[in-house]
Scaffold this motif. Structure first.
Motif, PDB file in Angstrom:
ATOM      1  N   UNK B  74       6.830  16.678  15.681  1.00 19.92           N
ATOM      2  CA  UNK B  74       7.657  15.441  15.995  1.00 19.92           C
ATOM      3  C   UNK B  74       6.957  14.431  15.305  1.00 19.92           C
ATOM      4  N   UNK B  75       5.973  14.463  14.557  1.00 18.12           N
ATOM      5  CA  UNK B  75       5.812  13.169  13.874  1.00 18.12           C
ATOM      6  C   UNK B  75       5.859  13.417  12.457  1.00 18.12           C
ATOM      7  N   UNK B  76       6.702  14.396  11.880  1.00 20.92           N
ATOM      8  CA  UNK B  76       7.213  14.570  10.604  1.00 20.92           C
ATOM      9  C   UNK B  76       8.436  13.571  10.647  1.00 20.92           C
ATOM     10  N   UNK B  77       8.644  12.971   9.268  1.00 21.20           N
ATOM     11  CA  UNK B  77       9.806  12.245   9.264  1.00 21.20           C
ATOM     12  C   UNK B  77      11.133  12.826   8.942  1.00 21.20           C
ATOM     13  N   UNK B  78      12.098  12.160   8.905  1.00 23.74           N
ATOM     14  CA  UNK B  78      13.485  12.798   8.818  1.00 23.74           C
ATOM     15  C   UNK B  78      13.603  13.357   7.498  1.00 23.74           C
ATOM     16  N   UNK B  79      13.175  12.689   6.350  1.00 21.64           N
ATOM     17  CA  UNK B  79      13.023  13.099   5.110  1.00 21.64           C
ATOM     18  C   UNK B  79      12.497  14.803   5.050  1.00 21.64           C
ATOM     19  N   UNK B 131      10.449   6.215  -1.240  1.00 18.55           N
ATOM     20  CA  UNK B 131       9.099   5.797  -0.589  1.00 18.55           C
ATOM     21  C   UNK B 131       8.651   7.248  -0.098  1.00 18.55           C
ATOM     22  N   UNK B 132       9.449   8.010   0.732  1.00 20.48           N
ATOM     23  CA  UNK B 132       9.093   9.254   1.243  1.00 20.48           C
ATOM     24  C   UNK B 132       8.600  10.106  -0.019  1.00 20.48           C
ATOM     25  N   UNK B 133       9.530  10.168  -1.152  1.00 19.06           N
ATOM     26  CA  UNK B 133       9.123  11.251  -2.056  1.00 19.06           C
ATOM     27  C   UNK B 133       7.710  10.988  -2.620  1.00 19.06           C
ATOM     28  N   UNK B 134       7.552   9.586  -3.165  1.00 20.13           N
ATOM     29  CA  UNK B 134       6.532   8.902  -3.608  1.00 20.13           C
ATOM     30  C   UNK B 134       5.165   9.059  -2.868  1.00 20.13           C
ATOM     31  N   UNK B 135       5.373   8.691  -1.528  1.00 20.34           N
ATOM     32  CA  UNK B 135       4.172   9.032  -0.558  1.00 20.34           C
ATOM     33  C   UNK B 135       3.834  10.580  -0.484  1.00 20.34           C
ATOM     34  N   UNK B 136       4.882  11.342  -0.399  1.00 17.45           N
ATOM     35  CA  UNK B 136       4.712  12.839  -0.485  1.00 17.45           C
ATOM     36  C   UNK B 136       3.911  13.293  -1.515  1.00 17.45           C
ATOM     37  N   UNK B 137       4.186  12.714  -2.746  1.00 19.19           N
ATOM     38  CA  UNK B 137       3.585  13.547  -3.900  1.00 19.19           C
ATOM     39  C   UNK B 137       2.394  12.954  -3.943  1.00 19.19           C
ATOM     40  N   UNK B 138       1.998  11.495  -3.650  1.00 22.02           N
ATOM     41  CA  UNK B 138       0.570  11.207  -3.515  1.00 22.02           C
ATOM     42  C   UNK B 138      -0.270  11.850  -2.521  1.00 22.02           C
ATOM     43  N   UNK B 139       0.520  12.365  -1.375  1.00 22.61           N
ATOM     44  CA  UNK B 139      -0.207  12.903  -0.303  1.00 22.61           C
ATOM     45  C   UNK B 139      -0.734  14.345  -0.838  1.00 22.61           C
ATOM     46  N   UNK B 140       0.261  15.196  -1.632  1.00 28.59           N
ATOM     47  CA  UNK B 140      -0.054  16.484  -2.179  1.00 28.59           C
ATOM     48  C   UNK B 140      -0.579  16.342  -3.470  1.00 28.59           C
ATOM     49  N   UNK B 141      -1.057  15.224  -3.897  1.00 25.87           N
ATOM     50  CA  UNK B 141      -1.520  14.913  -5.086  1.00 25.87           C
ATOM     51  C   UNK B 141      -0.940  15.325  -6.305  1.00 25.87           C
ATOM     52  N   UNK B 245       1.558   3.537  -2.182  1.00 28.39           N
ATOM     53  CA  UNK B 245       2.981   3.536  -2.619  1.00 28.39           C
ATOM     54  C   UNK B 245       3.345   1.977  -3.001  1.00 28.39           C
ATOM     55  N   UNK B 246       2.773   1.051  -2.193  1.00 31.38           N
ATOM     56  CA  UNK B 246       3.109  -0.253  -2.036  1.00 31.38           C
ATOM     57  C   UNK B 246       2.684  -0.811  -3.398  1.00 31.38           C
ATOM     58  N   UNK B 247       1.306  -0.364  -3.832  1.00 27.48           N
ATOM     59  CA  UNK B 247       0.747  -0.919  -4.935  1.00 27.48           C
ATOM     60  C   UNK B 247       1.435  -0.517  -6.318  1.00 27.48           C
ATOM     61  N   UNK B 248       1.894   0.918  -6.039  1.00 31.75           N
ATOM     62  CA  UNK B 248       2.520   1.489  -7.405  1.00 31.75           C
ATOM     63  C   UNK B 248       3.722   0.784  -7.684  1.00 31.75           C
ATOM     64  N   UNK B 249       4.535   0.708  -6.390  1.00 28.64           N
ATOM     65  CA  UNK B 249       5.933   0.081  -6.730  1.00 28.64           C
ATOM     66  C   UNK B 249       5.817  -1.383  -7.348  1.00 28.64           C
ATOM     67  N   UNK B 250       4.502  -2.109  -6.782  1.00 27.89           N
ATOM     68  CA  UNK B 250       4.463  -3.624  -7.171  1.00 27.89           C
ATOM     69  C   UNK B 250       4.188  -3.580  -8.669  1.00 27.89           C
ATOM     70  N   UNK B 251       3.393  -2.861  -9.038  1.00 30.51           N
ATOM     71  CA  UNK B 251       2.830  -2.666 -10.575  1.00 30.51           C
ATOM     72  C   UNK B 251       4.142  -2.426 -11.357  1.00 30.51           C
ATOM     73  N   UNK B 252       4.901  -1.369 -10.950  1.00 29.61           N
ATOM     74  CA  UNK B 252       6.140  -1.063 -11.835  1.00 29.61           C
ATOM     75  C   UNK B 252       7.218  -2.241 -11.726  1.00 29.61           C
ATOM     76  N   UNK B 253       7.338  -2.703 -10.761  1.00 24.73           N
ATOM     77  CA  UNK B 253       8.370  -3.969 -10.665  1.00 24.73           C
ATOM     78  C   UNK B 253       7.796  -4.964 -11.523  1.00 24.73           C
ATOM     79  N   UNK B 254       6.429  -5.401 -11.413  1.00 25.69           N
ATOM     80  CA  UNK B 254       5.989  -6.396 -12.010  1.00 25.69           C
ATOM     81  C   UNK B 254       6.167  -6.296 -13.532  1.00 25.69           C
ATOM     82  N   UNK B 255       5.817  -5.033 -14.001  1.00 26.99           N
ATOM     83  CA  UNK B 255       5.935  -4.697 -15.429  1.00 26.99           C
ATOM     84  C   UNK B 255       7.288  -4.914 -15.994  1.00 26.99           C
ATOM     85  N   UNK B 256       8.408  -4.604 -15.085  1.00 28.19           N
ATOM     86  CA  UNK B 256       9.862  -4.593 -15.542  1.00 28.19           C
ATOM     87  C   UNK B 256      10.124  -6.157 -15.666  1.00 28.19           C
TER      88      UNK B 256
END
Lengths: 118, 270
Positions: B74-79, B131-141, B245-256
């Protein structure tokens, strides 16, 4: 007043035939079509209820036949693959998807030996 | 969004010794397309309207049901549900909440919800997907590269050629980016107006080719379009999995943004 001489009656005639119920009613094997009104699990449950531990259900990959219920004693006498090959060869000619066939299968062993006289 | 928010919370059951015709009557009565099969308190299968249509009505449910059940939490997300349905090639799953059956979910329901997360202009997924993909990869390392792609001078294109043309540019540019992402099985989304995010697990040499290709001025609908690409390399950063994920996306966007500012500065007359 009307004179009504006709008599109205309703009668029923009962016909009763009594014979012994054979247990189990399915003899030695049942061949179950893919769209038969009774499916393999129902057949298995029926066999288990009527003759516990005496029958084995074999599900098969066949276009018309879904499963075969076999008396265990037959499997003890003959190799399962050989037995199934013969059953399928003979039954697939007459079975349709919606049928359940009942069959009697007897195995008679014929032996002739020659021995040296002392 | 979690599965529990879109699942069918009401479950109707039948025992496996009932007839298929009885199952059909129950489905009609409850207006459900499926029933869970429970024998002596134990879940043993699932019978669907399709099973009922294809089996003889006299058969028992045990002979019509599917006993290979699929479960989602029930707590899995739709992705996660979306990926599960695609990978397993099934149309229905039972939803468990603390090991108890709490509902059912269909592939169709999930797909309809997922479609709401698709950007109608570009046909790409929107930010929640990446965000789902990124967080999923982070969780699975799983180490990955995060590219934040920001089109240069898109505001000027809109002002000079009009917004409908700007939309055409986004659509065409999205197709170009998709062709790059599809080749490697990477994940791409339209993050915001003229910003895209790509997640890739490709080797660094290929990522450098991506960046070079995307940064280079390209002819799109007879105008020149280029992009500033911010890159976070998860394969080299030892603390990568400690970051959100929030930190990573912030870093990438600031870099761009920094790259964009650098280009603007160098274009100004000294």
């Amino acid at each position: 007043m009307f004179g009504d001489s006709s008599v109205y009656s309703r009668k029923a005639t009962l016909s009763l035939k009594i014979s012994e119920f054979e247990v189990p009613p399915m003899q030695d094997l049942l061949i179950i079509g893919r769209k038969a009104p009774i499916g393999p699990e129902a057949v298995r449950r029926m066999a288990e209820a009527l003759s516990p531990e005496q029958f084995t259900l074999l599900k098969i990959d066949h276009p018309k036949i879904e499963a075969v219920l076999l008396r265990n004693s037959l499997l003890q006498m003959m190799d399962e693959k050989l037995l199934m090959k013969i059953i399928l060869e003979e039954s697939e000619r007459m079975i349709s998807e919606s049928m359940v066939l009942r069959s009697e299968l007897k195995i008679a062993l014929s032996v002739q030996r020659e021995v040296d006289l002392l | 969004m979690n599965i529990s928010e879109i699942m069918i919370p009401t479950i109707h059951s039948i025992s496996s010794d009932k007839s298929v015709s009885h199952a059909a009557r129950l489905m009609s009565q409850y207006q459900m397309d499926s029933l869970v099969v429970i024998d002596h308190g134990e879940l043993v299968g699932l019978v669907t309207s399709r099973d009922v249509l294809t089996a003889h009505p006299n058969r028992i449910v045990a002979d019509a049901m599917c006993n290979q059940m699929h479960y989602l939490l029930a707590d899995q997300n739709i992705w996660e549900a979306h990926h599960y349905f695609l990978n397993e090639n099934v149309k229905l799953a039972i939803v468990l909440d603390e090991e108890q059956v709490s509902g059912m979910i269909t592939k169709e329901t999930v797909e309809m919800k997922i479609a709401e997360y698709k950007d109608p202009l570009s046909g790409l997924y929107r930010a929640p997907y990446i965000q789902f993909i990124g967080e999923s990869y982070l969780r699975k390392q799983i180490p990955f590269h995060l590219l934040f792609i920001d089109l240069n001078d898109f505001g000027r294109i809109n002002k000079q050629y009009g917004h409908p043309f700007g939309d055409d540019v986004i659509r065409t540019y999205s197709a170009v980016l998709s062709s790059i992402a599809e080749d490697q099985g990477d994940h791409l989304c339209r993050y915001a107006g003229d910003e895209f995010v790509l997640i890739s697990t490709a080797p660094i040499a290929l990522i450098e080719q991506y960046i070079d290709l995307i940064s280079r001025p390209t002819n799109v609908l007879d105008i020149t379009v280029s992009a500033a690409v911010g890159h976070v390399n998860g394969c080299e950063d030892p603390d990568f999995f400690k970051r959100s994920w929030r930190e990573l996306i912030a870093q990438a966007s600031l870099e761009s943004s920094a790259i964009k500012a650098q280009k603007t500065a160098s274009a100004l007359p000294s």
